[in-house]
Write an enzyme that holds these catalytic residues in place. Sequence first.
Site, PDB file in Angstrom:
ATOM      1  N   ARG A 180     -13.610  16.339   1.865  1.00  0.00           N
ATOM      2  CA  ARG A 180     -14.158  17.473   1.099  1.00  0.00           C
ATOM      3  C   ARG A 180     -14.438  18.646   2.024  1.00  0.00           C
ATOM      4  O   ARG A 180     -14.207  19.797   1.689  1.00  0.00           O
ATOM      5  CB  ARG A 180     -15.451  17.044   0.395  1.00  0.00           C
TER       6      ARG A 180
ATOM      7  N   SER B   9     -22.284  11.729  -3.948  1.00  0.00           N
ATOM      8  CA  SER B   9     -22.383  11.531  -2.502  1.00  0.00           C
ATOM      9  C   SER B   9     -23.834  11.210  -2.119  1.00  0.00           C
ATOM     10  O   SER B   9     -24.120  10.217  -1.437  1.00  0.00           O
ATOM     11  CB  SER B   9     -21.895  12.807  -1.802  1.00  0.00           C
TER      12      SER B   9
ATOM     13  N   HIS C  63     -35.431  12.526  -0.663  1.00  0.00           N
ATOM     14  CA  HIS C  63     -34.206  13.118  -0.125  1.00  0.00           C
ATOM     15  C   HIS C  63     -34.188  14.613  -0.360  1.00  0.00           C
ATOM     16  O   HIS C  63     -34.458  15.088  -1.456  1.00  0.00           O
ATOM     17  CB  HIS C  63     -32.976  12.485  -0.797  1.00  0.00           C
TER      18      HIS C  63
ATOM     19  N   LYS D  15     -25.765   7.006  -1.392  1.00  0.00           N
ATOM     20  CA  LYS D  15     -26.522   6.573  -0.212  1.00  0.00           C
ATOM     21  C   LYS D  15     -27.941   6.161  -0.602  1.00  0.00           C
ATOM     22  O   LYS D  15     -28.509   5.227  -0.038  1.00  0.00           O
ATOM     23  CB  LYS D  15     -26.517   7.697   0.831  1.00  0.00           C
TER      24      LYS D  15
HETATM   25  N1  URA Z   1     -25.427  15.942   1.228  1.00  0.00           N
HETATM   26  C1  URA Z   1     -24.652  14.850   1.036  1.00  0.00           C
HETATM   27  O1  URA Z   1     -24.978  13.758   1.478  1.00  0.00           O
HETATM   28  N2  URA Z   1     -23.511  14.989   0.327  1.00  0.00           N
HETATM   29  C2  URA Z   1     -23.104  16.164  -0.186  1.00  0.00           C
HETATM   30  O2  URA Z   1     -22.065  16.214  -0.817  1.00  0.00           O
HETATM   31  C3  URA Z   1     -23.918  17.299   0.017  1.00  0.00           C
HETATM   32  C4  URA Z   1     -25.086  17.153   0.730  1.00  0.00           C
END
Ligand code: URA
Length: 434
Positions: free
Chosen positions: A168, A183, A82, A187
């Site tokens: 946000r 965040s 990521h 995922k």
């Molecule tokens: N990418 C994300 O998925 N969430 C964030 O808060 C910042 C970057």
Amino acid sequence: MTFDDLLRKKRYGGELQKEEIDFFIDRLTADALPDYKVSAFLMAVCLQGMTDRETADLTEAMANSGNTLDLSLFGDQTVDKHSTGGVGDKTTLIVAPIAACAGCKIAKMSGRGLGDTGGTIDKLEAIPGFSVEPAKDEFLRQVEDVGIAVVSQSGELAPADKKLYALRDVTCTVDSIPLIASSIMSKKLAAGARHIVLDVKCGSGAFMKTLPEALELAQTMIEIGSRKGRVVCALVSDMQTPLGSCVGNALEVMEAADVLKGNTTGGALYDVALTLAGLMIASVKQLPYAQGRAKAEQILKSGAAYDKFLAWLQAQGADALVCSHLEALPLSSRCFTLTAGQGGYLAGIRADLAGHLAKQLGAGRENKGDSIDYGAGIRFLASIGEQIAPGHPLAALYTEKPIGDEKLRGLAEDLFIFSEKRPETTSPILQILQ
Ligand code: URA
């Protein structure tokens, strides 16, 4: 327990218990909390912070708020990568085939462009025929057979994050380390891979502008992963300058293909991609990083990674003829060459402005749901450190938009930084955290 109790507790700097965090995410997912209360909570977190334990519990609750992917049939060979978001970052296209050649299993969910930064799914959709939404059983079969499948992140993955992110975005609460870390990691946990390699970007084109901030974000995400049973490591890499020489979807696919063909053996893109591939192989195969990196280089050199790339694209529907001429993906019909108005050494290219310009050329979206021009973008024609004479070509801008030459020149103003002295060469690898 009421939501106001936890709002008050966080406002005064208290530490929330797991049950309180679960209650919050439960209510949020059920649409049972008004936006103003959630916004107040987010601001309280921004101002008061969260302990590592709270952040990890928030992440887990968000990960469990929707569907999760069970990849246990691949044992502990699954690895996800990521990037926290950058300009010109096409590394997934390079590292996934290299790691798959080493026996890693990459079952990846990726996103579209966000703000001025690009997204892997948009890049893959620049390849005619490529499908980003295969059925789940096809997706898993492809991971088994080819070693890689990359699909668009569905709204069912961590829906609590989707709600929080939208709030946000409009309440000045994006840049909080516990909120960014939870965040991203929610995922990653939901997507099921056992090993996670993070590329935390640092610089003008990234969320994290300074090295201490980027290191803190990386360490927070590693801590979340290890508390939740995943093996996580991180690279902190430079995003002061766009990564590689192209920004824009089709342009970036062509650049990635060029690296995979072995035509590039140096430069920032090569270095970042090979470092990430090395970390992925080292993590899954339990090797020291240096051995993972050596294996990645050997796979690239052998040509196997390029063959794997083509097999992956075709498994996801890409046209075979297109795949045999990947260097000739369609670009926007208008190409404007930007030339230097002054002489000197090229000392830098501002990543934030490059991302913004590429978006204005049509490579990204102004509004959610806008369509994009896959052939739009920027190809840089000069490299950092190069001595430039006035009139030297700096970049080719591709667009379908009716933007006049003067306006294009104006949009690219300040993109290039010149100096009288030759700039020192710097590495894009700022730190590796294992
Ligand atoms: N990418 C994300 O998925 N969430 C964030 O808060 C910042 C970057």
